[in-house]
Scaffold this motif. Structure first.
Motif, short mmCIF file in Angstrom:
data_model
loop_
_atom_site.label_atom_id
_atom_site.label_comp_id
_atom_site.label_asym_id
_atom_site.label_seq_id
_atom_site.Cartn_x
_atom_site.Cartn_y
_atom_site.Cartn_z
N UNK A 27 14.15 3.81 -1.96
CA UNK A 27 14.88 2.61 -1.55
C UNK A 27 14.90 1.57 -2.66
N UNK A 28 15.89 0.70 -2.61
CA UNK A 28 15.94 -0.41 -3.57
C UNK A 28 14.74 -1.33 -3.33
N UNK A 29 14.21 -1.89 -4.41
CA UNK A 29 13.05 -2.79 -4.34
C UNK A 29 11.86 -2.12 -3.64
N UNK A 30 11.62 -0.86 -3.97
CA UNK A 30 10.51 -0.13 -3.36
C UNK A 30 9.21 -0.91 -3.54
N UNK A 31 8.51 -1.21 -2.45
CA UNK A 31 7.32 -2.06 -2.52
C UNK A 31 6.05 -1.28 -2.79
N UNK A 32 6.03 -0.50 -3.87
CA UNK A 32 4.84 0.29 -4.11
C UNK A 32 4.82 0.86 -5.51
N UNK A 33 4.17 2.03 -5.65
CA UNK A 33 3.92 2.66 -6.94
C UNK A 33 4.39 4.11 -6.89
N UNK A 34 4.89 4.61 -8.03
CA UNK A 34 5.27 6.02 -8.17
C UNK A 34 4.16 6.73 -8.94
N UNK A 35 3.66 7.83 -8.37
CA UNK A 35 2.65 8.67 -9.03
C UNK A 35 3.32 10.02 -9.28
N UNK A 36 3.55 10.36 -10.58
CA UNK A 36 4.35 11.54 -10.89
C UNK A 36 3.68 12.43 -11.93
N UNK A 69 -6.88 8.55 3.55
CA UNK A 69 -8.20 8.12 4.02
C UNK A 69 -8.53 6.71 3.54
N UNK A 70 -7.90 6.30 2.44
CA UNK A 70 -8.15 4.96 1.91
C UNK A 70 -7.14 3.93 2.41
N UNK A 71 -6.28 4.33 3.34
CA UNK A 71 -5.37 3.37 3.97
C UNK A 71 -4.03 3.22 3.29
N UNK A 72 -3.70 4.12 2.36
CA UNK A 72 -2.41 4.04 1.69
C UNK A 72 -1.33 4.73 2.52
N UNK A 73 -0.11 4.22 2.40
CA UNK A 73 1.05 4.84 3.03
C UNK A 73 1.68 5.79 2.00
N UNK A 74 1.60 7.10 2.24
CA UNK A 74 1.94 8.10 1.22
C UNK A 74 3.21 8.86 1.59
N UNK A 75 4.07 9.06 0.58
CA UNK A 75 5.27 9.88 0.74
C UNK A 75 5.27 10.92 -0.38
N UNK A 76 5.49 12.18 -0.03
CA UNK A 76 5.37 13.29 -0.98
C UNK A 76 6.73 13.88 -1.33
N UNK A 77 6.90 14.24 -2.62
CA UNK A 77 8.09 14.94 -3.08
C UNK A 77 7.68 16.05 -4.03
N UNK A 78 8.35 17.19 -3.91
CA UNK A 78 8.08 18.32 -4.79
C UNK A 78 8.85 18.20 -6.10
N UNK A 79 10.03 17.56 -6.04
CA UNK A 79 10.88 17.46 -7.22
C UNK A 79 11.28 16.01 -7.46
N UNK A 80 11.48 15.67 -8.73
CA UNK A 80 11.85 14.30 -9.10
C UNK A 80 13.22 13.93 -8.55
N UNK A 126 0.81 -1.23 0.00
CA UNK A 126 0.00 0.00 0.00
C UNK A 126 0.84 1.27 0.00
N UNK A 127 2.10 1.19 -0.47
CA UNK A 127 2.98 2.34 -0.46
C UNK A 127 2.90 3.09 -1.78
N UNK A 128 2.74 4.42 -1.69
CA UNK A 128 2.65 5.26 -2.88
C UNK A 128 3.54 6.48 -2.69
N UNK A 129 4.37 6.77 -3.69
CA UNK A 129 5.17 7.99 -3.71
C UNK A 129 4.53 8.95 -4.71
N UNK A 130 4.27 10.17 -4.26
CA UNK A 130 3.66 11.20 -5.11
C UNK A 130 4.69 12.27 -5.39
N UNK A 131 4.94 12.53 -6.68
CA UNK A 131 5.90 13.56 -7.09
C UNK A 131 5.15 14.60 -7.91
N UNK A 132 5.02 15.82 -7.38
CA UNK A 132 4.31 16.89 -8.08
C UNK A 132 4.77 18.22 -7.51
N UNK A 133 5.02 19.19 -8.39
CA UNK A 133 5.51 20.48 -7.92
C UNK A 133 4.38 21.37 -7.40
#
Length: 444
Positions: free
Chosen positions: A43-52, A24-35, A3-10
């Motif tokens: 991390x290596x073998x990141x267990x999730x999805x990149x949303x960019x 709210x839907x139970x995802x583990x979210x990490x935010x970044x402003x820049x790529x 359930x890990x999601x990385x969000x990249x958006x300026x």
């Protein structure tokens, strides 16, 4: 489920909205402003999805996709696009992107795409894990040789314990391979790239023990010229193997216990302690708790060392492994000497199986090396088996029956076919050797 999601958006508003929906839907979210920030912390073998997002200052989403594809082609990347970027996003999917969402998008559309991507990621990582386990198992089978049930169980235990951050106590007779097992626990675990330091506690003079383990500062004692790093400090981040731990002086046992408890040590003559990250693997022939009851070993240290215990069976308890081990050691010795090992005849094999091997695998390896040199090819009495030819042949026959029964899990028809024996003859031989098929049912 991952359930890990990385969000990249300026755009801060987009990041805030997506984080709220996903959290709210139970995802583990990490935010970044820049790529660039995302790549630096991924991390290596990141267990999730990149949303960019696609269009960002500096590195764009397409450039991020390209970098991620180089590092892990199976990592799902979902691109966020404006209306004019749709053709570009379609091309990006041909180049490896998992999906794209055109702004503005609904939470339902986002959740659906993320869940499908996470399911795919879970399958990929599970498949990788299974392949890695199979590779490790194959490597371990080539390191800890043997097909006996005890050896197979030992390999399973080693693979399980290698990845766990616990101290291990190895029990076994002299020559049974305790250091090799300790080395496997290190090599097949997360500390493999760090030092493996082996110490035989019985071989270190008591007067030098503390300096050897903990090191010393210059002038700490007479003859202490300069600073010296001790074995425990040198092994920082790795594994310390303490063989014949029962021989460690009681005074040093107390200091070792403190290192294990606090993960810190002090060099002789120093005033400051040093943080260390160690895994301790100890080996012993006697029972440490019995040694503690006799006053020869600290009971609290015995419990600290024996978080997990591995028992190595003596060679006489796994005789079916003797032919494989002997052939391996003989072939290795012959290759080292640039010659061919003589064949192992039936009489020699019977003698090997009948011998009790008090020196265990080490003694067998020495016998195999003599065989590779041709020093015992004409003298089958070179090993003091103490048995007649008839007794040795009986032992060999019993071992062949036992190995076939174990291989076929007690299935009589398979044993008959493997040994080319009629049912009545097989029954008579099993009865003579005290073998019961029920003892082998379900055995691997």
């Amino acid at each position: 489920m991952l359930n890990s999601v990385i969000v990249v958006d300026d755009e801060a508003s987009i990041r805030a909205a997506v984080e709220q929906w996903l959290s709210l839907s139970g995802f583990n979210v990490q935010l970044f402003e820049r790529a660039e920030e995302c790549l630096a912390q991924l991390p290596a073998h990141f267990p999730g999805v990149i949303l960019s997002d696609v269009r960002m200052p500096g590195m764009s989403g397409l450039q991020l996709l390209d970098r991620l594809q180089q590092a892990d082609p199976d990592l799902p990347v979902i691109l966020l696009t404006g209306h004019g970027d749709v053709p570009m996003a379609v091309e990006a999917m041909r180049n490896g992107a998992y999906d794209f969402l055109e702004k503005p998008f609904t939470p339902q559309h986002l959740m659906g795409s993320l869940r499908r991507a996470l399911e795919k990621r879970q399958l990929v990582l599970e498949n990788r894990r299974l392949h890695e386990q199979a590779d490790l198992k194959a490597q371990l089978e080539n390191t800890l040789l043997g097909m006996s049930q005890g050896l197979q169980q030992l390999r399973r235990q080693v693979l399980e314990l290698a990845s766990l951050p616990v101290n291990v106590l190895i029990r076994g007779e002299t020559g049974s391979g305790k250091e090799r097992v300790a080395r496997c626990l290190h090599d097949f675990g997360p500390r493999a790239d760090n030092p493996f330091v082996a110490l035989n506690c019985a071989a270190i003079p008591e007067t030098l023990f503390e300096a050897e383990l903990f090191g010393h500062e210059s002038g700490a004692f007479t003859g202490a010229q300069g600073k010296r790093i001790g074995k425990l400090e040198y092994a920082n981040g790795g594994t310390v193997f303490l063989d014949e731990i029962e021989s460690m002086p009681l005074a040093q046992q107390a200091k070792l216990l403190r290192v294990i408890q606090e993960q810190r040590l002090e060099r002789l003559g120093a005033n400051q302690s040093i943080a260390v990250d160690l895994r301790i693997i100890a080996a012993t022939k006697p029972d440490l708790l019995e040694e503690a009851r006799a006053g020869r070993f600290r009971e609290d240290l015995a419990y600290r060392l024996n978080v997990a215990e591995l028992r190595l069976a003596p060679l006489r308890e796994r005789r079916e492994d003797i032919p494989l081990l002997f052939e391996h050691f003989a072939r290795t010795a012959a290759e080292r000497l640039g010659r061919h090992a003589p064949p192992v005849g039936g009489g020699r094999l019977a003698q090997l199986l009948a011998h009790d091997w008090p020196g265990n695998v080490r003694e067998l390896a020495n016998a195999a090396e003599r065989h590779a040199l041709g020093l015992d090819s004409q003298n089958l009495e070179s090993l003091p088996g103490g048995q007649s030819l008839g007794e040795q042949m009986e032992a060999f026959e019993a071992q062949c029956l036992r190995a076939a029964l174990r291989q076929h899990r007690g299935e009589i028809k398979g044993v008959m076919e493997a040994l080319q024996l009629p049912r009545r003859t097989l029954n008579e031989k099993m009865q003579r050797h005290g073998l019961v098929r029920e003892d082998f049912l379900g055995n691997e």
